[in-house]
Design a protein around this motif. Structure first.
Motif, PDB file in Angstrom:
ATOM      1  N   GLY A  91      16.496  46.396  63.978  1.00 23.48           N
ATOM      2  CA  GLY A  91      16.875  45.915  62.660  1.00 23.48           C
ATOM      3  C   GLY A  91      17.025  44.413  62.583  1.00 23.48           C
ATOM      4  N   GLY A  92      16.612  43.881  61.452  1.00 24.72           N
ATOM      5  CA  GLY A  92      16.931  42.513  61.087  1.00 24.72           C
ATOM      6  C   GLY A  92      17.920  42.578  59.936  1.00 24.72           C
ATOM      7  N   MET A  93      19.204  42.417  60.230  1.00 24.92           N
ATOM      8  CA  MET A  93      20.242  42.699  59.242  1.00 24.92           C
ATOM      9  C   MET A  93      20.591  41.501  58.359  1.00 24.92           C
ATOM     10  N   PHE A  94      20.298  40.321  58.826  1.00 21.83           N
ATOM     11  CA  PHE A  94      20.732  39.130  58.088  1.00 21.83           C
ATOM     12  C   PHE A  94      19.557  38.187  57.869  1.00 21.83           C
ATOM     13  N   ALA A 141      15.125  40.523  64.595  1.00 17.05           N
ATOM     14  CA  ALA A 141      14.828  41.956  64.661  1.00 17.05           C
ATOM     15  C   ALA A 141      14.441  42.331  66.093  1.00 17.05           C
ATOM     16  N   SER A 142      15.424  42.333  66.967  1.00 13.13           N
ATOM     17  CA  SER A 142      15.179  42.599  68.391  1.00 13.13           C
ATOM     18  C   SER A 142      14.511  43.952  68.586  1.00 13.13           C
ATOM     19  N   GLY A 143      13.450  43.965  69.389  1.00 15.79           N
ATOM     20  CA  GLY A 143      12.767  45.207  69.706  1.00 15.79           C
ATOM     21  C   GLY A 143      11.858  45.728  68.617  1.00 15.79           C
ATOM     22  N   LEU A 203      12.565  50.620  61.274  1.00 20.84           N
ATOM     23  CA  LEU A 203      13.217  49.319  61.169  1.00 20.84           C
ATOM     24  C   LEU A 203      14.295  49.364  60.098  1.00 20.84           C
ATOM     25  N   GLY A 204      15.269  48.474  60.236  1.00 21.47           N
ATOM     26  CA  GLY A 204      16.312  48.335  59.228  1.00 21.47           C
ATOM     27  C   GLY A 204      16.344  46.922  58.705  1.00 21.47           C
ATOM     28  N   ILE A 205      16.654  46.771  57.411  1.00 18.37           N
ATOM     29  CA  ILE A 205      16.828  45.457  56.808  1.00 18.37           C
ATOM     30  C   ILE A 205      18.148  45.456  56.046  1.00 18.37           C
ATOM     31  N   GLY A 206      18.761  44.283  55.937  1.00 16.92           N
ATOM     32  CA  GLY A 206      20.073  44.180  55.331  1.00 16.92           C
ATOM     33  C   GLY A 206      20.021  43.813  53.852  1.00 16.92           C
ATOM     34  N   LEU A 207      20.743  44.573  53.040  1.00 19.82           N
ATOM     35  CA  LEU A 207      20.840  44.308  51.611  1.00 19.82           C
ATOM     36  C   LEU A 207      22.292  43.962  51.267  1.00 19.82           C
ATOM     37  N   ALA A 217      17.152  47.970  75.094  1.00 19.44           N
ATOM     38  CA  ALA A 217      17.618  49.340  75.345  1.00 19.44           C
ATOM     39  C   ALA A 217      18.966  49.611  74.693  1.00 19.44           C
ATOM     40  N   SER A 218      19.776  48.574  74.515  1.00 16.12           N
ATOM     41  CA  SER A 218      21.120  48.764  73.960  1.00 16.12           C
ATOM     42  C   SER A 218      21.079  49.340  72.552  1.00 16.12           C
ATOM     43  N   PHE A 219      19.952  49.192  71.862  1.00 17.19           N
ATOM     44  CA  PHE A 219      19.868  49.722  70.506  1.00 17.19           C
ATOM     45  C   PHE A 219      19.679  51.230  70.493  1.00 17.19           C
ATOM     46  N   GLY A 220      19.680  51.835  71.683  1.00 13.76           N
ATOM     47  CA  GLY A 220      19.829  53.285  71.745  1.00 13.76           C
ATOM     48  C   GLY A 220      21.158  53.743  71.174  1.00 13.76           C
ATOM     49  N   SER A 221      22.093  52.815  71.016  1.00 14.94           N
ATOM     50  CA  SER A 221      23.393  53.125  70.421  1.00 14.94           C
ATOM     51  C   SER A 221      23.367  53.064  68.899  1.00 14.94           C
ATOM     52  N   ALA A 222      22.287  52.543  68.326  1.00 14.67           N
ATOM     53  CA  ALA A 222      22.283  52.184  66.908  1.00 14.67           C
ATOM     54  C   ALA A 222      22.370  53.379  65.976  1.00 14.67           C
TER      55      ALA A 222
END
Length: 390
Positions: free
Chosen positions: A124-127, A148-150, A157-161, A93-98
């Motif tokens: 997102g899986g950022m790393f 990639a939580s949730g 979804l987000g991925i890190g570049l 739920a905390s990713f409601g802040s994202a």
């Protein structure tokens, strides 16, 4: 294109009594289903929809685009309340802040996205940051991203570049449709099981420039929540799940510690000096960390609302308070486990949930012990020694 294909089927209840009732209902359902989520290894989409109805996923949508952004303390108290029942669900739920990150997207992209829905569930899986290939109009990316939580319940979804000179070395986040990624189910862990923080991978995926942004970059929309430090907020919303875990653990030993009998025939556990002292010390520890956490948050939020400068020291204190909350939550669940005695070692014991989940936030890279050192360095006017900190 992502924004053409993504579909939104649920929206928040109207603000006020209906939304409060939706939140209370989500908490009641969570008490009944948290064991199910642990067995599944993720929070299912139908429950994420209940969080959407409770307004969790529009809490950081800019008002410019029809959102109802919440003050950080208001949002995090909700996450803390969820986490006191099930910290893993609180983490999701905390990713409601994202969507505070999304404020660095081009304004036209935000307008198109929020024109479809202001209730956006992001994961997102950022790393690691992958070296994508630059092409006309965007990037071609191939790779695998961790944690990639949730991801099982997300709309986007987000991925890190890896960034380049144009981003001053800061990482890019690329937005992708869930259908464009493969979720690699490798989340075999002892704590935070139902966050479903699997790996995600893509192969030769084209991502247009307008769906990329610098993580923690300069917002294209000016509102109080977009002025609030985005990276510090990202650390805070994770740390607050540890405060919730501590609260859940202490509530359990308080409710069940005053039994009138003892299996050994001695003094009832709840009437032993060590139990009473341990409970009191743990309450003091948790409440003190919580007071520092929210006091610092509210001080910086007041500056964001007033449009005042948010200093490096302000940002450093937010990070220190977040790391302290994560560490304090960990210590409190360990104290509760000690007080509970032998029974707490069984997998089915209620404290196992809070113990296993409550140890995890302080393991996160944004909340580990070295973040205290970095925060202290900034208070002394020195280099933090951590990229993108604070």
């Amino acid at each position: 294109m992502l924004l053409d294909d993504v579909e939104f089927t649920t929206q928040a209840e109207p603000a006020g009594p209906a939304r409060d009732a939706a939140f209370a209902h989500a908490l009641a359902v969570l008490r009944d289903r948290r064991d199910e989520f642990t067995r599944l290894g993720h929070v299912p989409k139908d429950y994420v929809d209940l969080l959407v109805k409770a307004g969790i996923y529009r809490a950081s949508t800019p008002a410019t685009f029809g959102g109802e952004p919440q003050a950080p303390s208001d949002f995090m108290r909700r996450i803390e309340e969820i986490s006191a029942i099930d910290p893993s669900t609180g983490w999701v739920a905390s990713f409601g802040s994202a969507l505070t990150y999304f404020s660095a997207l081009p304004e036209d992209t935000q307008r198109t996205l929020y024109g479809k829905s202001v209730d956006v569930v992001f994961a997102g899986g950022m790393f690691p940051m992958i070296e994508a290939r630059r092409v006309d109009g965007g990037w071609i990316a191939s790779g695998t991203w961790f944690f990639a939580s949730g991801c099982r319940g997300a709309d986007i979804l987000g991925i890190g570049l890896r960034g380049g000179p144009e981003t001053e070395g800061r990482p890019l986040t690329a937005l992708v449709h869930p259908d464009d990624v493969e979720i690699v189910e490798n989340w075999d862990v002892a704590g935070m099981k139902s966050t479903g923080s699997h790996n995600v991978q893509v192969k030769d995926l084209f991502i247009p420039d307008e769906l990329t942004f610098v993580r923690g970059g300069t917002p294209t929309v000016d509102e109080p929540l977009t002025r609030y430090p985005a990276l510090a907020y990202a650390a805070q919303v994770l740390a607050v799940t540890a405060l919730g875990a501590g609260r859940g653990a202490l509530d359990h030993i308080r409710e069940h510690g005053a039994a009138s009998t003892s299996v050994t025939g001695g003094t009832a556990k709840g009437n032993r000096p060590v139990y009473k002292l341990g409970l009191a010390h743990a309450e003091a520890e948790l409440r003190s960390a919580r007071a520092f956490f929210y006091e610092t948050t509210d001080d910086v939020w007041a500056k964001a609302v007033a449009g005042e400068e948010i200093t490096v020291e302000d940002r450093a204190l937010l990070r220190i308070a977040a790391s302290h909350a994560a560490q304090a939550g960990r210590q409190v669940v360990l104290a509760a486990f000690d007080l509970a005695g032998t029974g707490a070692i069984f997998n089915g014991h209620p404290l196992q949930r809070f113990l296993q989940d409550g140890l995890v936030p302080a393991q996160h890279a944004m909340l580990q012990e070295n973040t205290f050192e970095a925060g202290g360095a900034l208070l002394l006017g020195l280099d933090a020694g951590i990229p993108s900190f604070p």
